[in-house]
Scaffold this active site. Structure first.
Site, PDB file in Angstrom:
ATOM      1  N   HIS A 105      -4.623 -44.279  38.804  1.00 44.17           N
ATOM      2  CA  HIS A 105      -3.394 -43.512  38.735  1.00 44.17           C
ATOM      3  C   HIS A 105      -4.028 -41.999  38.384  1.00 44.17           C
ATOM      4  CE1 HIS A 105       0.799 -42.360  37.501  1.00 44.17           C
ATOM      5  NE2 HIS A 105       0.311 -41.634  36.615  1.00 44.17           N
ATOM      6  N   LYS A 125       4.280 -54.458  23.004  1.00 43.89           N
ATOM      7  CA  LYS A 125       5.011 -53.650  24.215  1.00 43.89           C
ATOM      8  C   LYS A 125       4.931 -54.623  25.356  1.00 43.89           C
ATOM      9  CE  LYS A 125       2.838 -49.525  24.196  1.00 43.89           C
ATOM     10  NZ  LYS A 125       2.629 -48.078  24.386  1.00 43.89           N
ATOM     11  N   GLN A 152      -8.244 -25.705  29.961  1.00 39.17           N
ATOM     12  CA  GLN A 152      -7.032 -26.559  29.867  1.00 39.17           C
ATOM     13  C   GLN A 152      -7.171 -27.949  29.669  1.00 39.17           C
ATOM     14  OE1 GLN A 152      -5.135 -27.403  33.713  1.00 39.17           O
ATOM     15  NE2 GLN A 152      -3.253 -26.680  32.940  1.00 39.17           N
ATOM     16  N   ASP A 161       6.638 -37.827  21.914  1.00 38.48           N
ATOM     17  CA  ASP A 161       6.382 -37.316  20.611  1.00 38.48           C
ATOM     18  C   ASP A 161       7.611 -36.504  20.191  1.00 38.48           C
ATOM     19  OD1 ASP A 161       3.672 -38.055  20.287  1.00 38.48           O
ATOM     20  OD2 ASP A 161       3.293 -36.637  22.111  1.00 38.48           O
ATOM     21  N   GLU A 178       0.944 -38.738  39.715  1.00 39.46           N
ATOM     22  CA  GLU A 178       1.786 -38.341  38.640  1.00 39.46           C
ATOM     23  C   GLU A 178       2.338 -37.062  38.711  1.00 39.46           C
ATOM     24  OE1 GLU A 178       1.474 -40.056  34.569  1.00 39.46           O
ATOM     25  OE2 GLU A 178       1.940 -37.966  33.891  1.00 39.46           O
ATOM     26  N   PHE A 230      -5.995 -30.374  26.559  1.00 36.76           N
ATOM     27  CA  PHE A 230      -5.367 -31.663  26.633  1.00 36.76           C
ATOM     28  C   PHE A 230      -6.131 -32.696  25.773  1.00 36.76           C
ATOM     29  CE2 PHE A 230      -3.393 -30.852  31.130  1.00 36.76           C
ATOM     30  CZ  PHE A 230      -2.499 -29.954  30.596  1.00 36.76           C
TER      31      PHE A 230
HETATM   32  P1  FAD Z   1       4.168 -46.313  21.362  1.00 35.02           P
HETATM   33  O1  FAD Z   1       3.683 -47.207  21.897  1.00 35.02           O
HETATM   34  O2  FAD Z   1       5.529 -46.289  20.369  1.00 35.02           O
HETATM   35  O3  FAD Z   1       3.068 -45.925  20.265  1.00 35.02           O
HETATM   36  C1  FAD Z   1       2.872 -44.644  19.166  1.00 35.02           C
HETATM   37  C2  FAD Z   1       1.924 -45.120  18.323  1.00 35.02           C
HETATM   38  O4  FAD Z   1       2.733 -45.950  17.244  1.00 35.02           O
HETATM   39  C3  FAD Z   1       0.753 -45.713  18.377  1.00 35.02           C
HETATM   40  O5  FAD Z   1      -0.308 -45.346  17.380  1.00 35.02           O
HETATM   41  C4  FAD Z   1       0.977 -47.299  17.914  1.00 35.02           C
HETATM   42  O6  FAD Z   1      -0.066 -47.924  17.715  1.00 35.02           O
HETATM   43  C5  FAD Z   1       2.094 -47.091  16.949  1.00 35.02           C
HETATM   44  N1  FAD Z   1       3.075 -47.985  16.960  1.00 35.02           N
HETATM   45  C6  FAD Z   1       3.741 -48.599  17.768  1.00 35.02           C
HETATM   46  N2  FAD Z   1       4.688 -49.620  17.406  1.00 35.02           N
HETATM   47  C7  FAD Z   1       4.614 -49.546  15.959  1.00 35.02           C
HETATM   48  C8  FAD Z   1       5.247 -50.060  15.041  1.00 35.02           C
HETATM   49  N3  FAD Z   1       6.279 -51.074  15.273  1.00 35.02           N
HETATM   50  N4  FAD Z   1       4.902 -49.742  13.856  1.00 35.02           N
HETATM   51  C9  FAD Z   1       3.828 -48.834  13.280  1.00 35.02           C
HETATM   52  N5  FAD Z   1       3.188 -48.215  14.457  1.00 35.02           N
HETATM   53  C10 FAD Z   1       3.506 -48.431  15.683  1.00 35.02           C
HETATM   54  N6  FAD Z   1       4.999 -38.160  26.954  1.00 35.02           N
HETATM   55  C11 FAD Z   1       6.040 -37.653  27.551  1.00 35.02           C
HETATM   56  O7  FAD Z   1       6.821 -36.847  26.496  1.00 35.02           O
HETATM   57  N7  FAD Z   1       6.600 -37.643  28.618  1.00 35.02           N
HETATM   58  C12 FAD Z   1       6.073 -38.378  29.641  1.00 35.02           C
HETATM   59  O8  FAD Z   1       6.519 -38.555  30.765  1.00 35.02           O
HETATM   60  C13 FAD Z   1       4.569 -38.964  29.352  1.00 35.02           C
HETATM   61  N8  FAD Z   1       4.035 -39.677  30.104  1.00 35.02           N
HETATM   62  C14 FAD Z   1       2.973 -40.566  29.878  1.00 35.02           C
HETATM   63  C15 FAD Z   1       2.295 -41.350  30.770  1.00 35.02           C
HETATM   64  C16 FAD Z   1       1.018 -42.000  30.320  1.00 35.02           C
HETATM   65  C17 FAD Z   1       0.426 -42.816  31.376  1.00 35.02           C
HETATM   66  C18 FAD Z   1       0.608 -41.867  29.198  1.00 35.02           C
HETATM   67  C19 FAD Z   1      -0.760 -42.450  28.720  1.00 35.02           C
HETATM   68  C20 FAD Z   1       1.395 -41.058  28.089  1.00 35.02           C
HETATM   69  C21 FAD Z   1       2.366 -40.358  28.429  1.00 35.02           C
HETATM   70  N9  FAD Z   1       3.037 -39.475  27.602  1.00 35.02           N
HETATM   71  C22 FAD Z   1       4.321 -38.853  27.951  1.00 35.02           C
HETATM   72  C23 FAD Z   1       2.457 -39.308  26.073  1.00 35.02           C
HETATM   73  C24 FAD Z   1       3.307 -40.171  25.158  1.00 35.02           C
HETATM   74  O9  FAD Z   1       4.659 -40.055  25.335  1.00 35.02           O
HETATM   75  C25 FAD Z   1       2.751 -40.211  23.852  1.00 35.02           C
HETATM   76  O10 FAD Z   1       1.436 -40.548  23.830  1.00 35.02           O
HETATM   77  C26 FAD Z   1       3.559 -40.671  22.443  1.00 35.02           C
HETATM   78  O11 FAD Z   1       2.700 -40.125  21.399  1.00 35.02           O
HETATM   79  C27 FAD Z   1       3.286 -42.125  22.432  1.00 35.02           C
HETATM   80  O12 FAD Z   1       4.042 -42.944  23.397  1.00 35.02           O
HETATM   81  P2  FAD Z   1       3.751 -44.375  23.581  1.00 35.02           P
HETATM   82  O13 FAD Z   1       4.979 -44.893  24.562  1.00 35.02           O
HETATM   83  O14 FAD Z   1       2.441 -44.930  23.706  1.00 35.02           O
HETATM   84  O15 FAD Z   1       4.230 -44.942  22.053  1.00 35.02           O
END
Ligand code: FAD
Length: 293
Positions: free
Chosen positions: A270, A169, A216, A109, A17, A220
């Site tokens: 990964h 998802k 760092q 976020d 990544e 994180f």
């Molecule tokens: P979601 O799957 O939507 O979940 C977020 C939270 O909401 C969880 O607590 C979940 O349980 C809850 N939730 C989900 N659906 C619902 C619902 N319908 N009702 C109530 N609660 C719900 N961030 C970036 O900005 N850019 C990146 O490129 C990036 N790459 C990443 C790559 C990986 C492998 C990982 C693990 C994380 C990455 N992130 C990145 C961080 C990620 O964007 C954050 O962790 C963000 O807070 C959550 O994203 P998600 O897609 O997991 O959210």
């Protein structure tokens, strides 16, 4: 090639990544890193996306450049929180046009630098809605990956909640998942058990961060709720100001962690590279002969 299909065939996946650099110098350095890591024959590489859309152009440019110049299977991360549906579709159409077939669908976020941030009215509030949007508009063109959190996402009150929304998802059309970084494999194994009980059957690739900078990684880890085991803290802390010692300890730990994961039949590894190749190359050297063909 679609990552979901490669994983289905049982091919062990190695992936790296990167983030899109802000400067030309950073981009030159990234392409040097990619050149070094390409020699390991990765299954795919991925490029992150700024949640507020801040890296929109840079992510697209870097994704296209890697795809066109290296021929590596390149996955674009895409976050939905700050975009309208039409903006998301436009980005996806551009990827489709140049032949990108893999998307990591994320919520992202809320941008910390934007006070009173208000998402567009029709924004996808959670990642499962982005997965559904992609499937509804592009069918099977894209293989879709999603994030998972073996220790729970910081917003999830408990693991039941975590699993419930992770499953959503998957049911929306995700093909595979990549985990948040973790250092204690037991969290990952327990998470796999919970997924199995919930009838979640997609491949879940562990996310590995070889530690090269203790302070760092502490920052994180506290932001994303990852535990750094006490035994690792005790090793790293005395050498926090020595990059060479930190690299050595971080690499040894990551090798041990990866060997245990490989022994437990993970679908792949990964690596969070932070755009550098040295630590990942050293870890790979330590696990190379243990990786199944
Ligand atoms: P979601 O799957 O939507 O979940 C977020 C939270 O909401 C969880 O607590 C979940 O349980 C809850 N939730 C989900 N659906 C619902 C619902 N319908 N009702 C109530 N609660 C719900 N961030 C970036 O900005 N850019 C990146 O490129 C990036 N790459 C990443 C790559 C990986 C492998 C990982 C693990 C994380 C990455 N992130 C990145 C961080 C990620 O964007 C954050 O962790 C963000 O807070 C959550 O994203 P998600 O897609 O997991 O959210």
């Amino acid at each position: 090639m679609k990552i979901g299909e490669l994983l289905k065939k049982g091919q062990f996946s190695i992936s790296f990544e990167f983030f899109p650099p802000k400067t030309q110098e950073g981009e030159d350095e990234l392409f040097h890193t990619i050149k070094n890591l390409q020699e390991l024959g990765p299954t795919f590489v991925s490029v992150t996306y700024g949640a507020g859309g801040s890296t929109r152009e840079r992510t697209k440019r870097v994704v296209k450049r890697i795809h066109e110049e290296t021929g590596l299977i390149t996955m674009a991360h895409l976050t939905c929180i700050a975009h309208s549906k039409e903006e998301l579709l436009e980005i996806l159409r551009e990827y489709k046009e140049v032949g990108i077939k893999n998307i990591l669908a994320l919520r992202g976020d809320k941008p910390a630098n934007l006070q009173n941030f208000k998402p567009p009215e029709d924004a996808c509030t959670y990642a499962n809605q982005l997965v559904s949007l992609i499937r509804a508009n592009f069918g099977d063109w894209f293989s879709i990956g999603v994030a998972s959190y073996p220790e729970g996402h910081p917003e999830s009150p408990n693991m039941d909640w975590e699993i419930r929304y992770f499953k959503k998802k998957v049911e929306s059309g995700a093909d595979f998942s990549i985990t948040q970084m973790f250092f204690e494999n037991s969290y990952y194994y327990k998470f796999l058990e919970l997924c199995q009980e919930a009838d979640i059957n997609i491949p879940i690739i562990p996310g590995i961060m070889p530690i090269t900078n203790f302070r760092q990684v502490q920052k994180f880890a506290s932001m994303c709720g990852t535990t750094i085991p006490q035994r690792l803290i005790e090793k790293l802390e005395p050498y926090a100001d020595s990059p060479e010692e930190t690299l050595k300890i971080g690499v040894d730990f990551a090798i041990e962690q990866c060997l245990d994961l490989i022994e437990n039949n993970v679908p792949g590894l990964h690596f969070y590279t932070l755009n550098k190749s040295k630590a990942t190359l050293l870890v790979y050297e330590g696990i190379r002969t243990s990786i199944r063909a």
